[in-house]
Scaffold this motif. Structure first.
Motif, mmCIF file in Angstrom:
data_model
loop_
_atom_site.group_PDB
_atom_site.id
_atom_site.type_symbol
_atom_site.label_atom_id
_atom_site.label_comp_id
_atom_site.label_asym_id
_atom_site.label_seq_id
_atom_site.Cartn_x
_atom_site.Cartn_y
_atom_site.Cartn_z
ATOM 1 N N HIS A 339 0.828 -1.211 0.000
ATOM 2 C CA HIS A 339 0.000 0.000 0.000
ATOM 3 C C HIS A 339 0.863 1.262 0.000
ATOM 4 C CE1 HIS A 339 -3.458 2.586 0.992
ATOM 5 N NE2 HIS A 339 -2.629 3.199 1.830
ATOM 6 N N GLY A 342 2.894 1.966 -3.084
ATOM 7 C CA GLY A 342 2.044 2.586 -4.093
ATOM 8 C C GLY A 342 1.771 4.051 -3.807
ATOM 9 N N GLN A 343 1.583 4.407 -2.539
ATOM 10 C CA GLN A 343 1.318 5.798 -2.176
ATOM 11 C C GLN A 343 2.534 6.689 -2.456
ATOM 12 O OE1 GLN A 343 -1.942 7.070 -0.218
ATOM 13 N NE2 GLN A 343 -2.192 5.653 -1.921
ATOM 14 N N GLU A 345 4.841 6.079 -4.772
ATOM 15 C CA GLU A 345 4.921 6.205 -6.232
ATOM 16 C C GLU A 345 3.845 7.160 -6.742
ATOM 17 O OE1 GLU A 345 4.671 3.562 -10.352
ATOM 18 O OE2 GLU A 345 4.566 2.534 -8.405
ATOM 19 N N LEU A 346 2.678 7.153 -6.110
ATOM 20 C CA LEU A 346 1.589 8.053 -6.489
ATOM 21 C C LEU A 346 2.018 9.511 -6.356
ATOM 22 C CD1 LEU A 346 -1.376 8.804 -7.106
ATOM 23 C CD2 LEU A 346 -1.891 8.390 -4.691
ATOM 24 N N ARG A 371 -0.653 6.988 -14.731
ATOM 25 C CA ARG A 371 -0.138 6.081 -13.703
ATOM 26 C C ARG A 371 -0.643 6.503 -12.327
ATOM 27 N NH1 ARG A 371 0.751 1.268 -11.786
ATOM 28 N NH2 ARG A 371 2.627 1.040 -10.486
ATOM 29 N N GLN A 374 -4.135 5.296 -11.873
ATOM 30 C CA GLN A 374 -4.109 3.847 -11.641
ATOM 31 C C GLN A 374 -3.734 3.535 -10.194
ATOM 32 O OE1 GLN A 374 -1.070 1.762 -13.897
ATOM 33 N NE2 GLN A 374 -2.366 -0.038 -14.144
ATOM 34 N N LEU A 375 -2.706 4.196 -9.686
ATOM 35 C CA LEU A 375 -2.259 3.957 -8.314
ATOM 36 C C LEU A 375 -3.287 4.427 -7.295
ATOM 37 C CD1 LEU A 375 1.452 5.049 -8.813
ATOM 38 C CD2 LEU A 375 0.713 2.761 -8.104
ATOM 39 N N THR A 379 -4.939 1.843 -4.597
ATOM 40 C CA THR A 379 -4.699 2.002 -3.155
ATOM 41 C C THR A 379 -5.890 2.604 -2.424
ATOM 42 O OG1 THR A 379 -3.627 4.154 -3.515
ATOM 43 C CG2 THR A 379 -2.203 2.216 -3.474
#
Length: 428
Positions: A339, A342-343, A345-346, A371, A374-375, A379
């Motif tokens: 999780h 992903g956050q 990368e977001l 992207r 998508q993230l 999440t």
């Protein structure tokens, strides 16, 4: 009594030959009390107000004054405080005639004097935020007993009267001297520039879209500061001989990379500043590369993560590594690690996408913001998805298929940018 606790979330099973261990360490503080009342030293607050010529926009200066007054009203009696006004220079707006200290103790009398001084502020001149920070640092330095030093900075414009290198040099002189939450009003300031200040000073950055919203935001910020009864705490990460700390990041409530802030506690332990604490939970992503993989069935302590206050360890979590040839065990991904990876990368995708859009690179902007969509969907970050919808048309969130909107309000882009580092909690 203030108490800290730590919880570790990870999949400790590593496949044969692997050496990298990842974990999310949650740290919770309870019973923090009030700022300056823990016996560890005094609390000190500085309100920094932009008085540059751009603040002449109708209603803006008055709202800034109202915001400063709202902040002053929240400062607890006995707390050291001051008001700094800034344009292309910095001025000590209160105390008006400082004696030994450039700060005053808050009381009904000094609060009324400070409010009067704020009401006399008039906008003129340019913008050089580095000078504001430099003066704020000198103001705090006049009160050696202040263990907890916090500032709120308001600006409405770009830093046009000092170069980036000048700002960075001045920022370097105050890094570690105080914390600073930064807020921008309107659409004419640069998010990246103000974020750089806030990150260096362990603070937050956010957008205040309209003047009418300023007083409530300043009241909230100062009330939160007064509820931080722990003046300063340090996250400590011990690793075994030969291991390498890949990174240490705060991942909730906001993304903040602490890796470069490491100081050595001892040859095997690094300390990372976390600033002051109230009653709250923060989560950290710790990644460690061990010196070598071990045999199947072997277990090793990969890291010992501690929260220390005044040199005293108050909470501890252990990150473990166990090698296995069972793919069903090693292939499991910790939901918490997945999780927050992903956050993180977001946040990067949003910032990179907006930067590419500003540079006219629509292809990169579309890919990065796609992207991000998508993230955000993966999440469960509904707030980020809602902000992204104001910048892109979403055709398929699951695959990140988006189209850049042709007409976007700058305030919507700025709101997306400033909120990019705010994370959603993992659903447990």
């Amino acid at each position: 009594m203030t108490e800290f606790s730590a919880t570790v979330f990870q999949n400790e099973f590593l496949p044969v030959g692997a050496t990298d261990a990842h974990a999310i360490v949650g740290v919770t503080c309870s019973g923090a009390g009030r700022a300056g009342h823990s016996g560890a030293g005094d609390a000190a607050e500085v309100v920094v107000v932009d008085i540059s010529g751009s603040m002449q926009v109708p209603g803006r200066m008055r709202a800034a004054q109202d915001a400063a007054v709202a902040a002053l009203e929240q400062i607890l009696d006995g707390t050291w405080f001051a008001v700094v006004a800034g344009n292309h220079q910095a001025y000590l707006a209160y105390p008006v005639r400082p004696l030994e200290s450039w700060m005053s103790r808050m009381s009904p009398t000094t609060r009324a004097e400070a409010v009067a001084a704020v009401r006399r502020l008039e906008p003129a001149g340019g913008t050089a935020m580095g000078t504001w920070l430099e003066l704020t640092g000198r103001v705090f330095a006049t009160v050696p007993s202040a263990a907890q030093r916090h500032a709120i900075l308001l600006t409405d414009g770009r830093n046009e009267h000092e170069t980036r290198s000048e700002l960075d040099a001045r920022l370097a002189t105050v890094t570690g001297a105080f914390q600073c939450d930064c807020r921008g009003i309107g659409a004419d300031w640069e998010v990246g520039e103000v974020r750089r200040i806030a990150q260096a000073l362990l603070g937050t950055v956010d957008l205040i879209p309209t003047p009418a919203e300023m007083p409530a935001e300043f009241e909230r910020l100062m009330r939160a500061a007064m509820a931080r009864g722990v003046a300063a705490a340090e996250l400590r990460v011990w690793t075994p001989q030969g291991a390498q700390v890949l990174f240490v990041r705060q991942v909730a409530p906001e993304v903040e990379d602490l890796t470069a802030r490491r100081t050595d506690v001892n040859p095997l332990t690094g300390g990372y500043p976390t600033g002051s604490w109230g009653d709250e939970t923060r989560e950290y992503h710790v990644a460690v590369r061990l010196a070598a993989a071990r045999e199947v069935g072997s277990e090793q302590l990969a890291a010992r993560v501690q929260l220390a206050v005044g040199g005293e360890v108050r909470a501890q979590g252990l990150v473990k590594a166990m090698w296995t040839d069972d793919d069903a065990l090693s292939a499991r991904i910790s939901p918490e690690v997945a999780h927050y990876t992903g956050q993180t990368e977001l946040a990067a995708a949003i910032q990179d996408g907006l930067a590419a859009k500003a540079a006219g690179d629509e292809g990169t902007a579309t890919a990065k913001l796609g992207r991000a969509v998508q993230l955000a969907a993966a999440t469960g970050n509904d707030e980020a998805t809602a902000r992204l919808r104001k910048v892109v048309d979403i055709d398929e969130a699951a695959t990140g298929k988006v189209r850049l909107k042709q007409a976007v309000e700058r305030l919507d882009e700025m709101a997306l940018d400033t909120a990019s580092t705010k994370t959603s909690r993992v659903r447990r």
